[in-house]
Design a protein around this motif. Structure first.
Motif, mmCIF file in Angstrom:
data_model
loop_
_atom_site.group_PDB
_atom_site.id
_atom_site.type_symbol
_atom_site.label_atom_id
_atom_site.label_comp_id
_atom_site.label_asym_id
_atom_site.label_seq_id
_atom_site.Cartn_x
_atom_site.Cartn_y
_atom_site.Cartn_z
ATOM 1 N N ARG A 20 0.806 -1.209 0.000
ATOM 2 C CA ARG A 20 0.000 0.000 0.000
ATOM 3 C C ARG A 20 0.842 1.263 0.000
ATOM 4 O O ARG A 20 0.491 2.265 -0.586
ATOM 5 N N GLY A 21 1.954 1.207 0.682
ATOM 6 C CA GLY A 21 2.804 2.387 0.753
ATOM 7 C C GLY A 21 2.132 3.491 1.542
ATOM 8 O O GLY A 21 1.546 3.259 2.584
ATOM 9 N N GLY A 22 2.209 4.714 1.040
ATOM 10 C CA GLY A 22 1.650 5.840 1.762
ATOM 11 C C GLY A 22 0.193 6.103 1.450
ATOM 12 O O GLY A 22 -0.379 7.051 1.971
ATOM 13 N N MET A 23 -0.437 5.305 0.596
ATOM 14 C CA MET A 23 -1.813 5.566 0.197
ATOM 15 C C MET A 23 -2.786 5.188 1.304
ATOM 16 O O MET A 23 -2.620 4.192 1.988
ATOM 17 N N ASP A 24 -3.835 5.972 1.468
ATOM 18 C CA ASP A 24 -4.865 5.691 2.452
ATOM 19 C C ASP A 24 -5.601 4.410 2.077
ATOM 20 O O ASP A 24 -5.873 4.148 0.901
ATOM 21 N N ALA A 25 -5.934 3.610 3.084
ATOM 22 C CA ALA A 25 -6.594 2.326 2.828
ATOM 23 C C ALA A 25 -7.917 2.498 2.107
ATOM 24 O O ALA A 25 -8.323 1.655 1.308
ATOM 25 N N SER A 26 -8.619 3.599 2.392
ATOM 26 C CA SER A 26 -9.915 3.814 1.747
ATOM 27 C C SER A 26 -9.757 4.007 0.239
ATOM 28 O O SER A 26 -10.691 3.782 -0.526
ATOM 29 N N GLN A 27 -8.572 4.425 -0.215
ATOM 30 C CA GLN A 27 -8.297 4.569 -1.648
ATOM 31 C C GLN A 27 -7.672 3.293 -2.210
ATOM 32 O O GLN A 27 -8.018 2.852 -3.311
ATOM 33 N N TYR A 28 -6.791 2.680 -1.463
ATOM 34 C CA TYR A 28 -6.061 1.512 -1.960
ATOM 35 C C TYR A 28 -7.003 0.342 -2.234
ATOM 36 O O TYR A 28 -6.775 -0.459 -3.130
ATOM 37 N N LYS A 29 -8.081 0.273 -1.461
ATOM 38 C CA LYS A 29 -9.032 -0.824 -1.654
ATOM 39 C C LYS A 29 -9.583 -0.849 -3.073
ATOM 40 O O LYS A 29 -9.860 -1.925 -3.624
ATOM 41 N N ASP A 30 -9.760 0.340 -3.679
ATOM 42 C CA ASP A 30 -10.341 0.393 -5.020
ATOM 43 C C ASP A 30 -9.468 -0.331 -6.038
ATOM 44 O O ASP A 30 -9.978 -0.952 -6.968
ATOM 45 N N TYR A 31 -8.166 -0.286 -5.853
ATOM 46 C CA TYR A 31 -7.246 -0.957 -6.778
ATOM 47 C C TYR A 31 -7.223 -2.469 -6.517
ATOM 48 O O TYR A 31 -7.312 -3.280 -7.441
ATOM 49 N N VAL A 32 -7.096 -2.825 -5.261
ATOM 50 C CA VAL A 32 -6.979 -4.238 -4.893
ATOM 51 C C VAL A 32 -8.247 -5.012 -5.254
ATOM 52 O O VAL A 32 -8.197 -6.092 -5.852
ATOM 53 N N LEU A 33 -9.408 -4.448 -4.914
ATOM 54 C CA LEU A 33 -10.655 -5.165 -5.132
ATOM 55 C C LEU A 33 -10.996 -5.282 -6.613
ATOM 56 O O LEU A 33 -11.575 -6.284 -7.045
ATOM 57 N N VAL A 34 -10.625 -4.293 -7.406
ATOM 58 C CA VAL A 34 -10.850 -4.385 -8.843
ATOM 59 C C VAL A 34 -9.998 -5.503 -9.442
ATOM 60 O O VAL A 34 -10.478 -6.306 -10.256
ATOM 61 N N LEU A 35 -8.734 -5.585 -9.030
ATOM 62 C CA LEU A 35 -7.871 -6.643 -9.562
ATOM 63 C C LEU A 35 -8.367 -8.029 -9.139
ATOM 64 O O LEU A 35 -8.309 -8.984 -9.922
ATOM 65 N N LEU A 36 -8.833 -8.151 -7.884
ATOM 66 C CA LEU A 36 -9.393 -9.425 -7.431
ATOM 67 C C LEU A 36 -10.599 -9.799 -8.290
ATOM 68 O O LEU A 36 -10.756 -10.958 -8.703
ATOM 69 N N PHE A 37 -11.427 -8.826 -8.588
ATOM 70 C CA PHE A 37 -12.614 -9.056 -9.411
ATOM 71 C C PHE A 37 -12.217 -9.511 -10.817
ATOM 72 O O PHE A 37 -12.749 -10.492 -11.343
ATOM 73 N N VAL A 38 -11.289 -8.795 -11.439
ATOM 74 C CA VAL A 38 -10.862 -9.135 -12.800
ATOM 75 C C VAL A 38 -10.237 -10.523 -12.840
ATOM 76 O O VAL A 38 -10.492 -11.321 -13.758
ATOM 77 N N LYS A 39 -9.422 -10.829 -11.837
ATOM 78 C CA LYS A 39 -8.786 -12.145 -11.779
ATOM 79 C C LYS A 39 -9.843 -13.247 -11.692
ATOM 80 O O LYS A 39 -9.775 -14.263 -12.395
ATOM 81 N N TYR A 40 -10.836 -13.031 -10.854
ATOM 82 C CA TYR A 40 -11.865 -14.057 -10.635
ATOM 83 C C TYR A 40 -12.687 -14.313 -11.903
ATOM 84 O O TYR A 40 -12.850 -15.457 -12.327
ATOM 85 N N ILE A 41 -13.201 -13.242 -12.506
ATOM 86 C CA ILE A 41 -14.060 -13.473 -13.674
ATOM 87 C C ILE A 41 -13.242 -13.962 -14.865
ATOM 88 O O ILE A 41 -13.752 -14.702 -15.709
ATOM 89 N N SER A 42 -11.963 -13.586 -14.931
ATOM 90 C CA SER A 42 -11.112 -14.090 -16.012
ATOM 91 C C SER A 42 -10.921 -15.590 -15.882
ATOM 92 O O SER A 42 -10.974 -16.334 -16.881
ATOM 93 N N ASP A 43 -10.678 -16.058 -14.659
ATOM 94 C CA ASP A 43 -10.514 -17.494 -14.428
ATOM 95 C C ASP A 43 -11.817 -18.250 -14.640
ATOM 96 O O ASP A 43 -11.858 -19.309 -15.273
ATOM 97 N N LYS A 44 -12.885 -17.708 -14.109
ATOM 98 C CA LYS A 44 -14.153 -18.439 -14.056
ATOM 99 C C LYS A 44 -14.867 -18.495 -15.406
ATOM 100 O O LYS A 44 -15.462 -19.519 -15.763
ATOM 101 N N TYR A 45 -14.819 -17.409 -16.183
ATOM 102 C CA TYR A 45 -15.662 -17.324 -17.374
ATOM 103 C C TYR A 45 -14.887 -17.365 -18.695
ATOM 104 O O TYR A 45 -15.491 -17.238 -19.767
ATOM 105 N N HIS A 46 -13.577 -17.543 -18.646
ATOM 106 C CA HIS A 46 -12.792 -17.597 -19.885
ATOM 107 C C HIS A 46 -13.218 -18.805 -20.716
ATOM 108 O O HIS A 46 -13.277 -19.932 -20.240
ATOM 109 N N ASN A 47 -13.536 -18.569 -21.979
ATOM 110 C CA ASN A 47 -13.935 -19.620 -22.930
ATOM 111 C C ASN A 47 -15.195 -20.372 -22.505
ATOM 112 O O ASN A 47 -15.420 -21.507 -22.923
ATOM 113 N N GLN A 48 -16.024 -19.760 -21.694
ATOM 114 C CA GLN A 48 -17.278 -20.388 -21.284
ATOM 115 C C GLN A 48 -18.418 -19.890 -22.158
ATOM 116 O O GLN A 48 -18.599 -18.691 -22.329
#
Length: 806
Positions: A20-48
């Motif tokens: 996270r570094g110096g970024m406030d957690a309330s802002q950093y969550k937006d980056y982390v949760l988006v990547l978790l979301f993209v990773k999940y749907i990429s794994d789950k729905y690829h070629n489905q």
């Protein structure tokens, strides 16, 4: 390899937090949760085919991996997310965070390294969701909420309000008592935050209901939309906007749309609630008639504005639940008028008082107000629950335990009156209190003061009234009472036994043993009904449904037992489930019982496999040894004991002879230590010195002990190596029946029994401590204390006189 929930959550948080570094957690969550979301749907729905999510070309997590270490990584991630958003109409949902923002992520190499490391976290093999059979239990949805909870904790006051603690959300969802649900059943949250409260309501329905939510904050609205998709509610309608000023959900007559169920955790005591509906003269323009017939909320406090919005949004037979600060129950002026009108309507079914410091935006106590329009006309009172005392400390916050949640829901849904906890309060009584709903007016939850008996302090004896107060024990151990106490005077008793004997007498008494046997029989009954459920875990098992079933079973089993709190027993089960059984269940669901044949090697800091460090994937190494190789382990334990004994002899020998002028003084090496080598060197130097006979004998004795230590260490090493070979071989030959027996009986149910037995031990300890406390309190009368003080004073004066002080 399946994903362990506990490992997934903790590793995600630890890794992300480090970056996270110096970024406030309330802002950093937006980056982390988006990547978790993209990773999940990429794994789950690829070629489905026919999947609810489309993974476009150049729009998946794999495309992000290709950007690692490149200067264009930030812009590249934005473009990938943009393609994914365009393909799935997720604009404004997953593309809110800017991954090319140097102010938040650093510039140049700092940004490249940070984003590269962040992608690497989600690239891990342990986070492959493509073959996760247990996804119906929302492993990723739960991980998403886990991260949100931690971000809320770290975000500080006001910035953590996007998340309602899951424990509180569960209560709201369960007290709605959703029945006969179908796809037409609607649930609405006008201040939905990240959507966790709505999803808890959906969990309680026995069908896929329709979800609606509105949230004022843009980034939080995006979180809610992603949360819905991760929990398989992609069709949920989540809108962004000010609910009070611009409610999105309206009907064809431009009036508020109504729903079957409404839940909310509005911002507490919002001072700007009237923004957008206040006229120039300061009056409120309420075109949706939410305040009509009730009264207008005060201009600087919006609690009742949200509550009345909820009331207006409910169908005539609907139910709702809202979290509000405790002050709404008793504050005066405009709020008192609104409260009175709501009570007279009969809309308030119940009030649940919660502990303080549960929420992330505030530490003040809150309550749950349950609304029920369907039965309003026949309602005779309001059911109140004071649950303010049931919680545990969790860092700097309080947290409801599983047992607290279950007790609240059970008591409320059954409308069960419990002393100092709950009661039905009639409208007549509320009217007498001028429509003040402050819970302490109606429920005295304070622990009774432990009173001192002056007569007992003066004359001795234990007040019989204090002994009678332990009636819940004596109703079972009536003979034990007779053996512990005898009459002292009218209204007072005294101990028949010494204070040191109390514990043993209680623990070994036939009545206590009979009670213990009943408790054991209860566990055995539960074990017999639970074992088949555990042994039949398979790829179709839903772990959440499993723990619900066996949890309700253990509550029902222990409910008839006196002294044992069934909710405490339930908590033991849930604690062990969360710590161990849950992960095991997911392993079995994903990989089958044959996982019991497998072992897992640890990795070093560089990520290389360390074949010297391993553990059973499902069956711990220690448990397999205890099951099949007890003799070998006993042999090793004996060798370890021999080693400890030799080490003690060497230590004693050194302490005896390694002193100034001692016979080991000249055997110290240049590091000021005595070793076998330094002793051997000294012996070699003086072996022919006839005047050093005594020193030579000591040196030889030391080397003898050192050789014995070396030999036993060699024996231990060989024994451990031989045992490891046997254990590794045993894993391979375990049958499925063997594995089921070891895991269910040897691992799960045995540990659970040990945990539950602590409740029995607590009963004897509580009774012992109370009796000892009373006995010690009145052990010495005032006259005895006075005489003792006088005696001590005389002794002191005599000593002073002997010393020449008159």
């Amino acid at each position: 390899m399946p994903i362990k929930k506990t490992e997934l959550y903790s590793s995600l948080w630890k890794s992300c937090d480090e970056l996270r570094g110096g970024m406030d957690a309330s802002q950093y969550k937006d980056y982390v949760l988006v990547l978790l979301f993209v990773k999940y749907i990429s794994d789950k729905y690829h070629n489905q085919k026919f999947s609810p999510i489309t993974i476009p070309e150049d729009g998946s997590f794999k495309d992000m991996i290709a950007l690692k270490g490149k200067a264009i990584i930030g812009d590249g991630i934005n473009k990938i997310i943009g393609r994914l958003a365009d393909a799935n109409r997720l604009n404004g949902t997953i593309d809110v965070a800017n991954f090319n923002d140097p102010e938040k992520l650093g510039s140049g190499k700092e940004m490249i390294d940070r984003l590269t490391n962040l992608i690497a976290i989600f690239e891990s093999d342990d986070l492959d969701f493509s073959n996760n059979r247990a996804d119906g239990d929302d492993i990723l949805g739960d991980a998403y909420e886990y991260l949100m909870r931690h971000f809320a904790t770290e975000s500080g006051k006001s910035k953590g309000q996007f998340y309602t603690p899951a424990e509180v959300s569960r209560i709201l969802a369960k007290v709605l008592n959703i029945t006969n649900a179908n796809s037409q059943t609607s649930a609405y949250d006008p201040t939905c935050g990240s959507g966790s409260l709505l999803l808890k309501v959906a969990d309680e329905a026995d069908a896929n209901i329709t979800l609606y939510g509105q949230e004022n904050d843009v980034a939080t609205t995006a979180l809610a939309r992603m949360n819905m998709i991760l929990h398989n509610y992609a069709t949920a309608t989540i809108k962004q906007g000010n609910t009070i000023a611009n409610p999105y959900f309206v009907n064809e007559h431009s009036q508020l749309k109504t729903f079957d169920y409404v839940v909310a955790n509005p911002p507490f005591s919002n001072k700007n609630w009237s923004s957008g509906i206040k006229a120039d003269d300061g009056s409120i323009i309420d075109t949706f008639e939410r305040f009509k017939n009730y009264g207008t909320p005060p201009p600087k406090n919006g609690d009742y504005a949200f509550l009345l919005h909820i009331v207006r949004s409910l169908k005539s037979t609907a139910k709702g639940a809202v979290i509000l600060p405790h002050g709404v129950l008793f504050r005066g002026n405009a709020e008192a008028t609104i409260r009175q009108n709501l009570i007279r309507k009969g809309y308030i079914k119940g009030i649940i008082g919660l502990p303080a410091n549960l929420f992330y935006g505030t530490g003040i106590p809150a309550c749950i107000i349950v609304i029920d329009k369907e039965n309003a006309s026949t309602r005779k009172g309001i059911f109140m629950v004071d649950a303010s005392k049931g919680f545990i400390k969790d860092g700097n916050k309080n947290r409801l335990r599983d047992q607290d949640i279950h007790k609240i829901v059970d008591i409320f849904n059954r409308m069960q009156e419990l002393p100092k906890y709950s009661r039905m309060v009639t409208f007549a009584e509320i009217e007498q209190n001028e429509y003040n709903l402050n819970i302490p007016r109606y429920i005295d939850s304070q622990v009774a003061e432990d009173k001192q008996d002056i007569k007992a302090h003066l004359k001795g004896g234990i007040p019989e009234v204090d002994i009678n107060a332990l009636e819940n024990y004596w109703s079972i151990f009536n003979q034990l009472r007779q053996e512990l106490f005898k009459p002292f005077s009218d209204g007072y008793v005294m101990l028949k036994v010494s204070e040191e004997e109390i514990k043993n007498i209680i623990y070994n008494h036939p009545q206590f043993n009979a009670f213990a046997s009943n408790c054991q029989a209860a566990y055995t009954r539960w074990k017999e009904t639970t074992t088949p459920l555990l042994e039949n875990i398979n790829e179709h098992t839903k772990p959440k449904k499993l723990i619900y079933t066996i949890g309700e079973s253990i509550l029902a089993t222990y409910a008839p037992l006196q002294l044992i709190d069934k909710y405490n027993v339930y908590q033991h089960l849930l604690n062990y489930w969360n710590a161990t059984m849950q992960d095991d269940a997911y392993i079995i669901v994903s990989d089958g019982w044959q996982s019991g044949n497998e072992i897992v090697y640890e990795k070093d800091k560089k990520g290389n496999t360390d074949y010297s460090k391993w553990e059973g994937k499902l069956i711990p190494k220690a448990l397999l040894i205890d099951t099949y190789f007890q003799e070998e382990q006993i042999h090793i334990n004996n060798l370890q004991a021999q080693k400890e004994n030799i080490l003690q002899l060497i230590q004693d020998f050194e302490e005896e002879h390694n002193v100034e002028g001692g016979l080991l003084e000249d055997a110290i090496n240049d590091k000021d230590k005595i070793t076998a080598k330094s002793v051997a060197d000294r012996l070699k130097k003086i072996k022919d010195d006839k005047e050093a006979t005594e020193e030579i004998a000591v040196l030889k004795q030391y080397l003898k002990l050192s050789d014995e230590k070396k030999k036993v260490e060699t024996d231990i090493k060989k024994a451990l190596q031989a045992l490891e070979v046997k254990v590794l071989a045993q894993y391979k030959v375990l049958s499925i029946a063997d594995i089921k027996e070891i895991v269910t009986q040897g691992k799960w149910l045995t540990q659970l029994q040990n945990n539950v037995n602590t409740e029995l031990q607590q009963i004897s300890q509580n009774l012992t401590q109370r009796i000892k406390q009373l006995a010690l309190r009145y052990h010495t009368t005032l006259s005895q204390q006075t005489n003792e003080v006088a005696s001590l004073e005389t002794k002191v004066n005599n000593h002073l006189k002997a010393m020449g002080y008159e």
